[in-house]
Scaffold this active site. Structure first.
Site, PDB file in Angstrom:
ATOM      1  N   HIS A 122       0.046  -3.655  -3.340  1.00  0.00           N
ATOM      2  CA  HIS A 122      -0.439  -2.587  -4.222  1.00  0.00           C
ATOM      3  C   HIS A 122       0.529  -1.408  -4.144  1.00  0.00           C
ATOM      4  O   HIS A 122       1.468  -1.421  -3.357  1.00  0.00           O
ATOM      5  CB  HIS A 122      -1.847  -2.162  -3.787  1.00  0.00           C
ATOM      6  CG  HIS A 122      -2.828  -3.287  -3.866  1.00  0.00           C
ATOM      7  ND1 HIS A 122      -3.233  -4.008  -2.760  1.00  0.00           N
ATOM      8  CD2 HIS A 122      -3.445  -3.844  -4.919  1.00  0.00           C
ATOM      9  CE1 HIS A 122      -4.072  -4.954  -3.144  1.00  0.00           C
ATOM     10  NE2 HIS A 122      -4.220  -4.880  -4.450  1.00  0.00           N
ATOM     11  N   SER A 151      -6.797  -6.612  -8.639  1.00  0.00           N
ATOM     12  CA  SER A 151      -6.651  -5.264  -8.101  1.00  0.00           C
ATOM     13  C   SER A 151      -5.444  -4.529  -8.687  1.00  0.00           C
ATOM     14  O   SER A 151      -5.344  -3.312  -8.556  1.00  0.00           O
ATOM     15  CB  SER A 151      -6.552  -5.316  -6.580  1.00  0.00           C
ATOM     16  OG  SER A 151      -5.597  -6.275  -6.191  1.00  0.00           O
ATOM     17  N   ASP A 163       0.053  -3.095   3.549  1.00  0.00           N
ATOM     18  CA  ASP A 163      -0.107  -3.477   2.143  1.00  0.00           C
ATOM     19  C   ASP A 163       1.217  -3.233   1.434  1.00  0.00           C
ATOM     20  O   ASP A 163       1.574  -2.085   1.149  1.00  0.00           O
ATOM     21  CB  ASP A 163      -1.230  -2.656   1.499  1.00  0.00           C
ATOM     22  CG  ASP A 163      -1.465  -3.044   0.041  1.00  0.00           C
ATOM     23  OD1 ASP A 163      -0.674  -3.847  -0.511  1.00  0.00           O
ATOM     24  OD2 ASP A 163      -2.442  -2.539  -0.549  1.00  0.00           O
TER      25      ASP A 163
END
Ligand SMILES: *[C@@H]1O[C@H](CO)[C@@H](O)[C@H](O)[C@H]1NC(C)=O
Ligand SMILES: *[C@@H]1O[C@H](CO)[C@@H](O)[C@H](O)[C@H]1NC(C)=O
Ligand SMILES: *[C@@H]1O[C@H](CO)[C@@H](O)[C@H](O)[C@H]1NC(C)=O
Length: 450
Positions: free
Chosen positions: A421, A168, A418
């Site tokens: 990311h 990702s 998160d």
């Protein structure tokens, strides 16, 4: 995604130890073990009921922002060091050392004007109120890093295909690039895999340029745990994942980005031989950690690229983006997991532990691959060393804004965060600014040399 079978019960035993311990230097077995539980959930939060928005495939086409900019000329720039630097008079620029400085101009694009940002990373549209994180520019110590020039980038990939391959983080970088390029020219989404958006391809008709993303979190062949054995992935370290590698003939430049998935419990094989495993209690295999496995996976991938493209007589451009650090400071499922609102100052944060080791392996394998590619012509390889500059951006993660308006009902007891990311726009835009400098340097060498 089928990887995250666990759910919260798996997390609990490790959760409380994670953050106090992670700060210290630990033997790799323990250090490696602790983040697993976290990674399983924050990379694959789909299993949790409240995160259903993450499942929605992002099918919105890119919209063009009006701020078409930049000239086609290549300004004289100082470049990243490499073995060829002796040929030029330019002082090589070490982009890895520097600091974040305030920049009033802000990003080239805006989370509401670019439609290609994954929901969980579109912090602006998810209501993140503090926008200071958008106004920083990376200032390398001895040189200047120019602002991204979409037209120059498009010019350099005219009639070419650039592919982002990996996990990702590869997607995060690709989406940043697409948003920036779209400010100059509108891309068309020409391919998308049916279900999960793991494989996508865009074309820029203005330049006949193709940009694509391939999902392959190990680069080597892997069997997801749910297909094989409930608790462990199975990785074949001597074989690449053909989902990307079978397209190598169609690719002119490949950007590889892997790392985090190697922290998962796994059994490792070379051919039929079991080499060992990582965090596999109950299996009678030797624990070998993941550092050398990560190295082997990268080595196999770089070697395969070199061999396949070398045998055709056509080289290829290869970039390896180095490890991207996470910034968990508190419990991943509580408010304030990555609470910082500003970058670290120069000298405030050292690169160490797992982040440093994973980065080093990436850089070393690229150097080894350069040697290996010398026997063929047309190969250009470089590491995109973003680990340190990203480490200094604890403010750049979505945190709770991985979900839309997470505080709409106040601070709730459980809040997913998160801290891995990056928000887009955000620090990843800088990765692509450096990528452009590497490509410009290559182009300059080509012109001088021929
Ligand atoms: C993004 O663009 C919208 C619409 O032009 C604007 O209202 C908003 O203020 C912008 N946000 C940022 C952070 O620049
Ligand atoms: C368009 O780009 C592709 C590579 O993506 C290339 O194979 C093809 O030759 C290009 N077309 C023209 C007309 O140059
Ligand atoms: C585990 O492996 C060791 C060494 O290969 C072997 O002696 C032992 O019998 C194995 N145990 C089980 C339960 O298979």
């Amino acid at each position: 995604m089928k990887w995250a079978g666990g759910g919260t019960a798996t997390i609990t035993p490790f959760k409380d130890q994670t953050h106090s311990l992670a700060k210290k230097i630990l033997p790799w077995t323990i250090y490696a073990l602790l983040p697993i539980a976290l990674f399983r959930l924050y990379f694959y939060p789909l299993q949790l009921p409240q995160s259903s928005t993450d499942q929605l495939p992002n099918t919105t086409p890119i919209t063009i922002s009006s701020s078409s900019s930049s000239s086609l000329s290549l300004p004289p720039t100082q470049f990243h060091s490499s073995e060829e630097e002796g040929k030029t008079n330019e002082t090589p620029c070490d982009y890895t050392r520097g600091r974040w400085v305030h920049d009033r101009r802000g990003p080239l694009y805006n989370g509401t004007t670019c439609g290609t940002i994954k929901d969980g990373q579109n912090c602006i549209s998810h209501g993140r109120p503090d926008l200071d994180y958008l106004y920083w520019r990376w200032k390398p110590k001895q040189c200047k890093l120019p602002r991204f020039e979409p037209n120059t980038f498009l010019e350099l990939i005219r009639n070419k295909h650039i592919a982002f391959v990996g996990d990702s983080m590869a997607r995060n970088q690709l989406e940043s690039l697409l948003c920036m390029l779209a400010t100059a020219s509108a891309p068309n989404l020409v391919y998308r895999d049916s279900e999960e958006n793991k494989f996508r391809r865009w074309n820029f008709p203005s330049h006949n340029a193709t940009v694509s993303v391939y999902w392959s979190p190990f680069l080597v062949k892997g069997i997801e745990k749910s297909h094989w054995e409930p608790n462990f992935n199975k990785l074949y370290l001597d074989r690449v994942d053909e989902k990307w590698a079978s397209d190598l003939d169609l690719i002119d430049m490949v950007v590889l980005s892997i790392g985090h998935w190697f922290l998962h419990p796994a059994v490792y094989l070379e051919g039929d031989l079991v080499l060992g495993c990582h965090y596999c209690p109950g299996l009678n295999h030797t624990e070998i950690g993941f550092y050398e496995v990560f190295r082997k996976g990268l080595r196999t991938s770089l070697r395969t690229i070199t061999e396949r493209r070398g045998s055709t007589g056509n080289g290829i451009d290869v970039i390896v983006t180095t490890f991207s650090p996470a910034h968990f400071e508190g419990d991943w499922d509580k408010a304030g997991a990555c609470p910082k609102k500003k970058p670290y100052k120069e000298g405030e944060k050292q690169l160490e532990g797992m982040d440093a080791e994973m980065r080093k392996i990436g850089v070393e394998e690229v150097e080894a691959a350069k040697e290996n590619a010398l026997q063929f012509s047309g190969f250009r390889l470089e590491s995109l060393d973003v680990t340190k500059l990203s480490l200094m951006r604890p403010d750049g993660h979505p945190g709770p804004y991985m979900h839309p308006f997470p505080f709409a009902n106040g601070v709730t007891e459980r809040m997913q965060n998160d801290c891995v990311h990056w928000c887009l726009p955000g620090p990843v835009d800088t990765w692509n600014e450096i990528l452009l400098q590497v490509m410009k340097k290559w182009e300059g060498e080509l012109r001088r040399g021929e």
